[in-house]
Write an enzyme that holds these catalytic residues in place. Sequence first.
Site, PDB file in Angstrom:
ATOM      1  N   SER A 161     -11.508  -0.755   0.026  1.00 28.90           N
ATOM      2  CA  SER A 161     -10.190  -0.739   0.678  1.00 28.90           C
ATOM      3  C   SER A 161     -10.306  -1.056   2.149  1.00 28.90           C
ATOM      4  O   SER A 161      -9.423  -1.706   2.743  1.00 28.90           O
ATOM      5  CB  SER A 161      -9.533   0.641   0.532  1.00 28.90           C
ATOM      6  OG  SER A 161      -8.870   0.772  -0.691  1.00 28.90           O
ATOM      7  N   HIS A 212      -3.505   6.090   3.630  1.00 31.40           N
ATOM      8  CA  HIS A 212      -4.323   4.945   3.232  1.00 31.40           C
ATOM      9  C   HIS A 212      -3.786   3.637   3.802  1.00 31.40           C
ATOM     10  O   HIS A 212      -4.528   2.841   4.400  1.00 31.40           O
ATOM     11  CB  HIS A 212      -4.388   4.880   1.704  1.00 31.40           C
ATOM     12  CG  HIS A 212      -5.306   3.830   1.151  1.00 31.40           C
ATOM     13  ND1 HIS A 212      -4.906   2.529   0.933  1.00 31.40           N
ATOM     14  CD2 HIS A 212      -6.599   3.893   0.757  1.00 31.40           C
ATOM     15  CE1 HIS A 212      -5.915   1.840   0.426  1.00 31.40           C
ATOM     16  NE2 HIS A 212      -6.962   2.637   0.311  1.00 31.40           N
ATOM     17  N   ASP A 270       0.846  -1.194   0.000  1.00 30.36           N
ATOM     18  CA  ASP A 270       0.000   0.000   0.000  1.00 30.36           C
ATOM     19  C   ASP A 270       0.884   1.247   0.000  1.00 30.36           C
ATOM     20  O   ASP A 270       1.960   1.248  -0.610  1.00 30.36           O
ATOM     21  CB  ASP A 270      -0.924  -0.040   1.222  1.00 30.36           C
ATOM     22  CG  ASP A 270      -2.271   0.619   0.971  1.00 30.36           C
ATOM     23  OD1 ASP A 270      -2.301   1.847   0.878  1.00 30.36           O
ATOM     24  OD2 ASP A 270      -3.284  -0.111   0.877  1.00 30.36           O
TER      25      ASP A 270
END
Length: 586
Positions: free
Chosen positions: A453, A293, A232
């Site tokens: 996600s 994120h 990620d």
Amino acid sequence: MRWPHSLNRRMILVAWMGTVLLVCGRSTGAQSVSIPSRLDLRLSAGSTSTVLLSVRSLTTDSVRWTLSERSDTAFVASPPLSDETVALAADADARRRTVPAPIHWNRPHEPNTLIVRFRDGARARSTAHKVVGRGVRISRSYRSFPADVARIAPGQAIREIAERYRNHPDVLYVSPNYRLRLSNDVTPPPEPNDPSYGLQWHLEAQNDADIDAPEGWAVTHSAEQVTIAIVDSGIDLDHPDLEDNLWANPLEIQGVPGVDDDGNGIVDDIHGATWTNFDGTPTGTPPDDGHGHGTHVAGIAGARGDNATGTVGVCWRTRLMALKVIKDNGDGYDTDAIAAIEYAIQMGARLINASWGGAEATPALRDVIAAAGDRGILLIAAAGNDRWDNDENDHYPSNFDLDNVIAVGSTDSRDGRYFTSNWGPLTVDLAAPGAGIYSTTNNQTYRYLSGTSMATPMVTGAAALLMDRAPEATVLEIRHWLLDSVDVLDGWENFSVSEGRLNVGRALAFVTIPWLEPAWRSGELGGEETALIPLRIDTQGRVPGERLEGRLVWARTDSDERVIISVQLTVEEPGEKPFASQWLVF
């Protein structure tokens, strides 16, 4: 506890010693040990007894082993599919296996790199690069499959060079370096002022739209021996809710700063590594998250639990490997994701979380994920937030036709299909909560985010708990337990393979026998030695005449050798003499 060496022989021995029974023997499935393949027990209601399971080594070498439970439904296969469903699946598989031709130059890609995949066994790998001509530099050669990343010099026509590669007889395919896309919504809901477990509705909600995490935690809440690779934007390495759960490279953390102590080509990769050069080469910088994120995803799967700080992950304790392939501005490309997955394979990850994807079917990405599957690594992938049917529209890596890929859609707080989530009766496996999920983020803070996600790491965390409970389980077994334990939802009927939402408690029931628990779940057996493994049998609350079934799985950790031990318990009237028997096959 060891049994005297003088009793190391094939035998049946049933000894009543108060509440302790000893059973020994040899199964037909074992190659290196003598171990029973079946236990028939008769024990009084309202009692707690101990059965000593004898395991004797038949070799002169040490044997490292694990022992785990299976419910009586853990081995049940799914019902047969209709002819129509089989035909649809075959069409979908054929479409997903097809390498896109022509190349989609109109889709976002890095303008100066190509991925060149050679045929297996091709000997003219270097010749192919020479034939293409000047202006090409090889920045990375992948190890898991024969492919190179070709850097094109500025001013060179990348499409012409790609065509030359495609025409070479030793080249299987050539692909642009497609851009990665994170799978969270762009506009998250408002953030609260203070964090707590009560804000994490996805774990436990009054309307039961949650994943039943507490029910699962009653079985196990941690997976300290399972490494989860978070591929990620990195992880906030100083976050107080994550730092104690970070994976640590043992040779680097104890090594010399500035030195590649483990010889893997990356210096000081203590908690992971970074690939954001867009060509598959490591940057040499720590995988710290400046985007947020990856940290959010990591916290959902494995924020430290029971530490009086912030939030709790599905796994209270685990190993989070930080593999940064997304820049702080959100840019990321296939070449770097492939390199990160290779690193995860090399460094012993069991799970890979991929909360990103796109419409480009990159063959090299599929190849490296297949290589991970060959090593027993499961990749959990976001189904995407395009509001479309993935059966009709490409989305990768979630759509890859691989046994070790699980595709995850998202639900909302009312157990409906979240409005941005992609779906697919054949291409999306199950759903998990993905609307307004509160978790860790960069700069040691917390926030709400939404999207597939966020749903994906919930499944990753659940898979880690299953792997901890059953370390010898295959990727197909983990898939079976996750998909066959969902809460079926009206909103996902005909919209996913399982038609439901993750249920952690029910999934862990596949690897739990309520009335039987091994005292030891792993160990090492010396050459020609015998070990006695205590099995606790609890008939409290059971009714005389009740018949119970379960299975134990004994497995070597260094091979595929497994022995399934069938256990049958008949509950007798209180006060009856306990009895155990089993059959030997010599």
